[in-house]
Design a protein around this motif. Structure first.
Motif, short mmCIF file in Angstrom:
data_model
loop_
_atom_site.label_atom_id
_atom_site.label_comp_id
_atom_site.label_asym_id
_atom_site.label_seq_id
_atom_site.Cartn_x
_atom_site.Cartn_y
_atom_site.Cartn_z
N VAL A 162 0.83 -1.21 0.00
CA VAL A 162 0.00 0.00 0.00
C VAL A 162 0.86 1.25 0.00
O VAL A 162 0.62 2.19 -0.77
CB VAL A 162 -0.96 0.00 1.21
N ASN A 163 1.87 1.27 0.85
CA ASN A 163 2.71 2.47 0.95
C ASN A 163 3.55 2.70 -0.30
O ASN A 163 3.78 3.85 -0.70
CB ASN A 163 3.60 2.38 2.19
N LEU A 164 4.01 1.64 -0.94
CA LEU A 164 4.77 1.82 -2.17
C LEU A 164 3.87 2.25 -3.32
O LEU A 164 4.27 3.08 -4.15
CB LEU A 164 5.50 0.52 -2.53
N ARG A 165 2.66 1.70 -3.38
CA ARG A 165 1.73 2.13 -4.42
C ARG A 165 1.36 3.60 -4.27
O ARG A 165 1.19 4.31 -5.27
CB ARG A 165 0.47 1.26 -4.41
N LEU A 166 1.24 4.06 -3.03
CA LEU A 166 0.94 5.48 -2.80
C LEU A 166 2.04 6.38 -3.34
O LEU A 166 1.79 7.54 -3.67
CB LEU A 166 0.73 5.74 -1.30
N GLN A 167 3.26 5.85 -3.44
CA GLN A 167 4.37 6.62 -3.97
C GLN A 167 4.57 6.45 -5.47
O GLN A 167 5.54 6.93 -6.04
CB GLN A 167 5.66 6.23 -3.24
N GLY A 168 3.63 5.75 -6.11
CA GLY A 168 3.67 5.62 -7.57
C GLY A 168 4.35 4.39 -8.10
O GLY A 168 4.50 4.23 -9.31
N PHE A 169 4.78 3.48 -7.21
CA PHE A 169 5.41 2.24 -7.66
C PHE A 169 4.37 1.21 -8.06
O PHE A 169 3.25 1.20 -7.53
CB PHE A 169 6.30 1.65 -6.56
N GLU A 170 4.74 0.31 -8.95
CA GLU A 170 3.94 -0.88 -9.22
C GLU A 170 4.48 -1.96 -8.28
O GLU A 170 5.69 -2.06 -8.07
CB GLU A 170 4.10 -1.31 -10.68
#
Length: 320
Positions: free
Chosen positions: A28-36
């Motif tokens: 969740v936290n990585l997706r919030l930063q734009g990562f796949e």
């Protein structure tokens, strides 16, 4: 927030952890930063997933069933296809020995659970940047490679400024490798890098960009007005330096002798440079980095048909 050039996919992060809550928290936290983000539950599943998808970084838990984090990292490092994949190791322990084991196995960094969200994102971002910078630099010359070249051209295209792209390589470079071997060949490539670097410095501001895209192929991006003084300086410097890299007898004769497959001896003249130049000016803009490289490459092919060092410029773009 991660920033990607237009048309490029976000970085894919593979999270390998058998704890669903931790894995979901990281995802969740990585997706919030734009990562796949992709998730594997253990090292074995991660290896199978990596065969199908090529992640840009793996966040790997130390303790897992079947294949644990240490063994997964060792296998990744042992495989040439995945040896450069950056790995951040997660451990529930703060013991120094666990960190050492992880780093010795080949991990690039580590995080101790529980970890702060901001630290996780920062570690992922910094590890990706270091890895990309390493991949984008030629190990022989230390110059930026293909992706950096494309980005430099894309920046000039985006700002609609006048620019020139020069594509440079060494004529009869194969004769050097055939006569002296690849080690001496690398000396010629390094010499060309040095000559181009000195030429770039000599033309002053605005600073031209110099890249090494592989083998004896180099790219210079400059203003159109800098092309002539830059290429003249590079050719003069390189031809003088290259003469010193030949064996004295070959340099004195002005050619090397090479046996062909039938045992006949043929002569190959000393190396020179072929340079192709693509121009992007107000009369006709280049709108794509790939197009700019292709035009410069075509002009370099034309230069190859001329005697000695030669600069071929795509003047048709400005004369229409």
């Amino acid at each position: 927030m991660t920033t990607e050039p237009a048309g490029e996919r976000p970085d894919l992060i593979l999270v390998v952890d058998d704890d669903e809550d931790i894995a979901r928290f990281v995802e969740v936290n990585l997706r919030l930063q734009g990562f796949e983000v992709a998730h594997a539950r253990d090292g074995q599943e991660a290896l199978e997933m990596i065969e199908r998808r090529r992640p840009d970084l793996a966040v790997v838990d130390l303790m897992m069933p079947r294949v644990d984090g240490l063994e997964l990292t060792r296998r990744l490092r042992a495989d040439p296809m995945t040896s450069a994949l950056p790995v951040i190791m997660l451990t529930a322990k703060g013991m120094t020995s666990d960190k050492v084991h992880g780093l010795n196995a080949g991990a690039d960094d580590y995080l101790v659970k529980p970890f702060d969200t901001a630290e996780l994102v920062a570690r992922v971002g910094s590890t990706l940047r270091r890895n990309k910078e390493f991949r984008e630099v030629s190990p022989l010359t230390g110059l930026p490679g293909n992706s950096r070249v494309r980005r430099e051209i894309a920046e000039r295209v985006r700002h609609e400024v006048d620019f020139a792209v020069g594509y440079i390589d060494i004529d009869r470079f194969k004769s050097v490798n055939d006569r002296y071997g690849f080690v001496r060949g690398d000396d010629f490539i390094s010499a060309l890098a040095g000559s181009l670097h000195r030429a770039v410095i000599s033309v002053g501001a605005p600073p031209a960009f110099l890249g090494h895209i592989g083998g004896d192929d180099f790219v210079i991006i400059s203003t159109p007005a800098q092309v002539r003084p830059l290429t003249e300086a590079a050719v003069t410097d390189f031809e003088r330096t290259a003469d010193t890299l030949y064996d004295p007898d070959d340099a004195r004769r002005g050619y090397v002798e090479l046996p062909d497959r039938r045992g006949n001896v043929r002569r190959a003249a000393l190396v020179t440079l072929s340079i192709g130049v693509a121009l992007s000016v107000a009369e006709r803009r280049l709108t794509d980095p790939v197009e700019a490289i292709e035009v410069a490459s075509r002009m370099k092919s034309l230069a190859k048909h001329q005697p000695g060092s030669y600069v071929a410029m795509d003047r048709r773009r400005t004369e229409r």
